[in-house]
Design an enzyme around this catalytic site. Structure first.
Site, short mmCIF file in Angstrom:
data_model
loop_
_atom_site.label_atom_id
_atom_site.label_comp_id
_atom_site.label_asym_id
_atom_site.label_seq_id
_atom_site.Cartn_x
_atom_site.Cartn_y
_atom_site.Cartn_z
CG HIS A 284 -8.47 -4.40 10.02
ND1 HIS A 284 -7.99 -3.98 8.80
CD2 HIS A 284 -7.99 -3.52 10.93
CE1 HIS A 284 -7.29 -2.88 8.95
NE2 HIS A 284 -7.24 -2.58 10.24
N GLY B 147 -8.16 -4.87 6.02
CA GLY B 147 -7.17 -3.88 5.53
C GLY B 147 -5.76 -4.47 5.57
CG HIS B 148 -3.98 -5.43 9.30
ND1 HIS B 148 -4.95 -5.45 10.29
CD2 HIS B 148 -3.18 -4.39 9.61
CE1 HIS B 148 -4.73 -4.47 11.14
NE2 HIS B 148 -3.66 -3.81 10.76
CG MET C 127 1.54 -2.49 15.87
SD MET C 127 1.82 -1.29 17.17
CE MET C 127 0.31 -0.39 17.13
N GLY C 128 -0.96 -6.55 14.86
CA GLY C 128 -1.99 -7.55 15.15
C GLY C 128 -3.39 -6.97 15.10
CE LYS D 267 -6.05 3.07 9.51
NZ LYS D 267 -5.88 3.99 10.64
NE ARG E 141 -5.50 3.92 17.02
CZ ARG E 141 -4.99 4.91 17.74
NH1 ARG E 141 -5.73 5.92 18.09
NH2 ARG E 141 -3.73 4.88 18.10
P1 AMP Z 1 -1.36 -1.45 12.41
O1 AMP Z 1 -1.30 -2.87 12.81
O2 AMP Z 1 -2.67 -0.80 12.66
O3 AMP Z 1 -0.19 -0.64 12.90
O4 AMP Z 1 -1.24 -1.43 10.84
C1 AMP Z 1 -0.36 -2.25 10.13
C2 AMP Z 1 -0.36 -1.81 8.69
O5 AMP Z 1 -1.68 -1.94 8.16
C3 AMP Z 1 0.06 -0.35 8.50
O6 AMP Z 1 0.90 -0.26 7.36
C4 AMP Z 1 -1.25 0.34 8.27
O7 AMP Z 1 -1.13 1.51 7.49
C5 AMP Z 1 -2.03 -0.73 7.52
N1 AMP Z 1 -3.48 -0.50 7.63
C6 AMP Z 1 -4.19 -0.26 8.74
N2 AMP Z 1 -5.49 -0.05 8.44
C7 AMP Z 1 -5.59 -0.15 7.09
C8 AMP Z 1 -6.67 -0.03 6.16
N3 AMP Z 1 -7.91 0.25 6.56
N4 AMP Z 1 -6.40 -0.20 4.85
C9 AMP Z 1 -5.13 -0.48 4.43
N5 AMP Z 1 -4.08 -0.61 5.25
C10 AMP Z 1 -4.30 -0.45 6.56
#
Ligand code: AMP
Length: 300
Positions: free
Chosen positions: A34, A36-37, A30-31, A149, A187
């Protein structure tokens, strides 16, 4: 790097890549990207010839409209990060592209989506499975990479892909953390400075449970009591849920642990403007040791 905004164009490119014998990894996000992405991007690249990222703030997975409004949006910065990370395609459609006028079709997984985050965020996972379905149909990837996560989300997506017979392999990626152990999340930036300091209590309580299991604790009520006690050391933290679950079915576990067990936490902390932020984290506890042949590392 190509930036694509329509499903048609993405499908045409997917067809061309597939016809040329190339494999595609998709990283749905969802953009507000960071590291992690970007770790997911790295895994995607290791698996395939092309790595594609989708950036779409999916309105149907927000059960509170205010949350959707507050979600960070920074497309230009995200595009730069993708470019630097060697992403081949960014798919960033408008809401009307993913939900055409009059849309009335959804994809819903059953019991797996009802507990934990599903209980406190009604409709959230229905929104997730619907958009993941649309993204898989648009990008036609060989691999789709998700973070551990969001453990329940990963389990639900795996179930959906199995149930519906999608021709894609779902890959889970371990959680990337800040240097103090807090799981990276868009967040985190919304926490007040004091709440950010206290947020380490979430990972500390996971570690406390892990240590207790290593020391021989098998009683689930006592384990959860330890977790709650640890979290209560942070005065700003308010537990949404702290639960022990079967790592595959997410069903409640017996009173004595006898195999790999998911410890899932959701904890609320104060954010700016009298708001609160809900942080989630998890760990798979291994009462039979890390070499338990049935399951390792929380993978479903
Ligand atoms: P989001 O954009 O937050 O919905 O996350 C997109 C993807 O990134 C999802 O598959 C999340 O599980 C993954 N994600 C978010 N935070 C982390 C993190 N700290 N480490 C690894 N993957 C992450």
């Amino acid at each position: 790097m190509r930036v694509i905004e329509t499903i048609r164009e993405l499908q045409d490119l997917a067809d061309a890549e597939r016809a040329a014998g190339r494999k595609i990894s998709l990283v749905p996000t969802m953009g507000a990207l960071h590291p992690g992405h970007l770790a997911l991007v790295e895994t995607g690249r290791e698996r395939a010839d092309r790595v594609w990222v989708s950036i779409f703030v999916n309105p149907t997975q927000f059960n509170a409209p205010a949350d959707l409004e507050k979600y960070p949006r920074q497309l230009e910065v995200d595009l730069e990060r993708c470019c630097e990370s060697g992403v081949d395609v960014v798919f960033c459609p408008a809401a009307e592209e993913m939900y055409p006028d009059g849309a009335q079709t959804a994809v819903e997984v059953g019991a797996l989506a009802e507990s934990l985050c599903g209980a406190t965020r009604p409709g959230h996972f229905k929104g997730v499975t619907t958009i993941v379905t649309k993204l898989l149909l648009a990008a036609k990837p060989h691999f789709a990479i998700f973070g551990e996560k969001d453990y329940q989300q990963l389990a639900i997506v795996r179930r959906m892909v199995l149930d519906l017979g999608f021709d894609v392999e779902i890959v889970g990626e371990p959680t990337l953390r800040e240097s103090d152990g807090v799981a990276l999340s868009s967040r985190n930036a919304r926490l007040t400075p004091e709440a950010r300091r206290q947020a380490t209590v979430v990972v500390r309580s996971l570690e406390e449970a892990e240590r207790a299991v290593e020391a021989g604790e098998r009683n689930s009520a006592r384990l959860l009591e330890r977790v709650r006690r640890e979290i209560s050391k942070a005065p700003l933290a308010r537990i949404d849920y702290a639960e022990l679950r079967d790592p595959d079915s997410l069903a409640p576990v017996p009173s004595t642990l006898d195999g790999p067990t998911l410890l899932a936490l959701a904890v609320l902390f104060p954010a700016a403007e009298n708001d609160s932020v809900r942080l989630i984290d998890n760990r798979t506890l291994q009462p039979n040791g890390p070499s338990d042949p049935s399951r390792q590392n929380g993978r479903v």
